[in-house]
Scaffold this motif. Structure first.
Motif, short mmCIF file in Angstrom:
data_model
loop_
_atom_site.label_atom_id
_atom_site.label_comp_id
_atom_site.label_asym_id
_atom_site.label_seq_id
_atom_site.Cartn_x
_atom_site.Cartn_y
_atom_site.Cartn_z
N GLN A 57 93.86 84.72 -81.91
CA GLN A 57 95.05 85.59 -81.84
C GLN A 57 96.28 84.86 -82.34
O GLN A 57 97.10 85.40 -83.07
CB GLN A 57 95.28 86.01 -80.39
N GLN A 58 96.37 83.59 -81.94
CA GLN A 58 97.55 82.81 -82.32
C GLN A 58 97.62 82.59 -83.82
O GLN A 58 98.68 82.67 -84.43
CB GLN A 58 97.49 81.47 -81.61
N LYS A 59 96.45 82.34 -84.43
CA LYS A 59 96.50 82.15 -85.89
C LYS A 59 96.58 83.49 -86.63
O LYS A 59 96.85 83.53 -87.83
CB LYS A 59 95.35 81.25 -86.39
N GLY A 60 96.34 84.59 -85.88
CA GLY A 60 96.53 85.92 -86.46
C GLY A 60 95.42 86.35 -87.39
O GLY A 60 95.52 87.35 -88.10
N GLU A 61 94.31 85.62 -87.36
CA GLU A 61 93.23 85.89 -88.33
C GLU A 61 91.92 85.31 -87.79
O GLU A 61 91.92 84.26 -87.15
CB GLU A 61 93.61 85.18 -89.62
N ILE A 62 90.83 85.99 -88.07
CA ILE A 62 89.50 85.46 -87.71
C ILE A 62 88.75 85.15 -89.01
O ILE A 62 88.82 85.92 -89.98
CB ILE A 62 88.73 86.44 -86.79
N THR A 63 88.05 84.03 -89.02
CA THR A 63 87.29 83.63 -90.21
C THR A 63 85.81 83.91 -89.93
O THR A 63 85.27 83.44 -88.93
CB THR A 63 87.51 82.13 -90.49
#
Ligand code: GLU
Length: 341
Positions: A57-63
């Motif tokens: 959530q903090q990085k705003g993206e899932i890989t």
């Protein structure tokens, strides 16, 4: 005059009813928290600090590691660069539960990374991806280095041949013949166990195997029936499925070993989409388009934290993964040994 007024009222009432229906169907007006219907939005939940969910959530993206060459599961459109398929839809449904939004808007918050069979464990281990959703069979060999949520689907290994071939009817028939599959796959392990005299050609992906079959460099391609169904669907005049399956391949979501909170979260989310109908919708819009009937939802395997315990749903687990013996192609197409399968 009277008649005209009556007609005007009718038009007004019809317009109002129409507007109300339109509003209910508009995904942007759905309220947060209910994402049970395709297109509806959900608010991003709050997670405990330090969890993988909070970090994503903090990085705003899932890989997410997915296949790029498997029709029906993970296939890249060369024109747009977009990947599509059942695995891609599962990844979106996971992403929505962490990052909020809906299955369309969340696409902007997913970085898809091409993962071929042999690099799935390394990608998870070195943090290149947060999860792998890539026709990834759960087995005990792999569970020694990574963990799995799921299964979210159970495939079976089968064989694909050229349309005019009548010589291969079962896995035994591959003995003494050239067959192609992917490095680091359970498919290789199963062929070596069940047709030990087969001449196995290994490539990174199944597209190259399909080409080798069409070019008559091999007589068969063997991997999961659902992957093969995608190729047959595209070239029904050239290829056919033998349709004599010989293993169970329960697909899981790969994640870092020992991340129990994340694994519980992923399993809870799978349960939610099984029960909420989104799993069925995802199947119908992808594999269903290849003529596959939507199966029953599989039973989740929430195995213990030790990881290596034998599970009830892993039909091919426990006997060592594909290429575990460091086997290489006997035909010279592959010079490197497979990673653990
Ligand atoms: N499901 C098998 C595996 O995980 C074969 C398909 C694939 O290579 O992705 O190895």
């Amino acid at each position: 005059m009277r008649r005209t007024r009556w007609f005007v009222w009718l038009v007004v009432v019809v317009a109002m009813v129409g507007a109300a229906c339109g509003e209910a169907d508009d995904p942007t007006t759905a309220t947060g928290g209910d994402d049970n219907e395709a297109g509806s939005t959900t608010a991003a939940p709050t997670f405990d600090a330090g969890t993988t969910m909070a970090r994503i959530q903090q990085k705003g993206e899932i890989t997410v590691g997915v296949k790029y060459d498997q029709p029906g599961f993970g296939q890249q459109d060369p024109a747009t660069g977009e990947v599509e398929g059942f695995d891609v839809e599962i990844a979106k449904l996971i992403a929505v539960a962490i990052l909020g939004g809906d299955v369309d808007s969340v696409e902007d918050k997913i970085e898809f990374v091409e993962s071929v069979s042999k690099n799935r464990e390394p990608f998870i281990q070195d943090g290149r991806v947060d999860i792998v959703v890539a026709t990834y069979t759960i087995n005990d060999t792999r569970k020694q280095v990574i963990d799995f949520a799921g299964p979210y689907f159970v495939a079976k290994q089968d064989i694909m041949v050229r349309k005019d071939d009548t010589s291969i009817k079962a896995v035994d028939d591959l003995n003494g013949k050239k067959v192609c599959t992917a490095k680091g796959s359970t498919s290789e392990k199963n062929i070596r166990a069940k047709a030990p005299r087969a001449d196995v050609l290994l490539f990174d992906g199944y597209d190259e195997c399909k080409e080798a079959l069409v070019d008559e460099r091999v007589v068969a391609v063997s991997t999961d029936n659902t992957i093969l169904a995608g190729y047959v669907d595209r070239s029904p005049d050239e290829l056919k499925l033998v349709d004599n399956p010989f293993s169970d391949e329960p697909y899981g979501i790969g994640l870092k070993k020992g991340d129990e909170a994340f694994r519980d979260f992923l399993n809870d989310r799978l349960e939610e989409i099984f029960e909420g109908g989104q799993w069925g919708d995802a199947f119908e819009s992808t594999l269903g388009q290849l003529g596959l009937e939507t199966p029953d939802t599989p039973t989740l395997d929430r195995y213990g934290a030790a990881g290596g315990a034998t599970t009830s749903t892993t039909g091919t687990g426990g006997t060592g993964g594909a290429g575990g013996s460091g086997s290489t192609s006997t035909t010279g197409a592959s010079s490197t040994s497979s990673s653990t399968g």
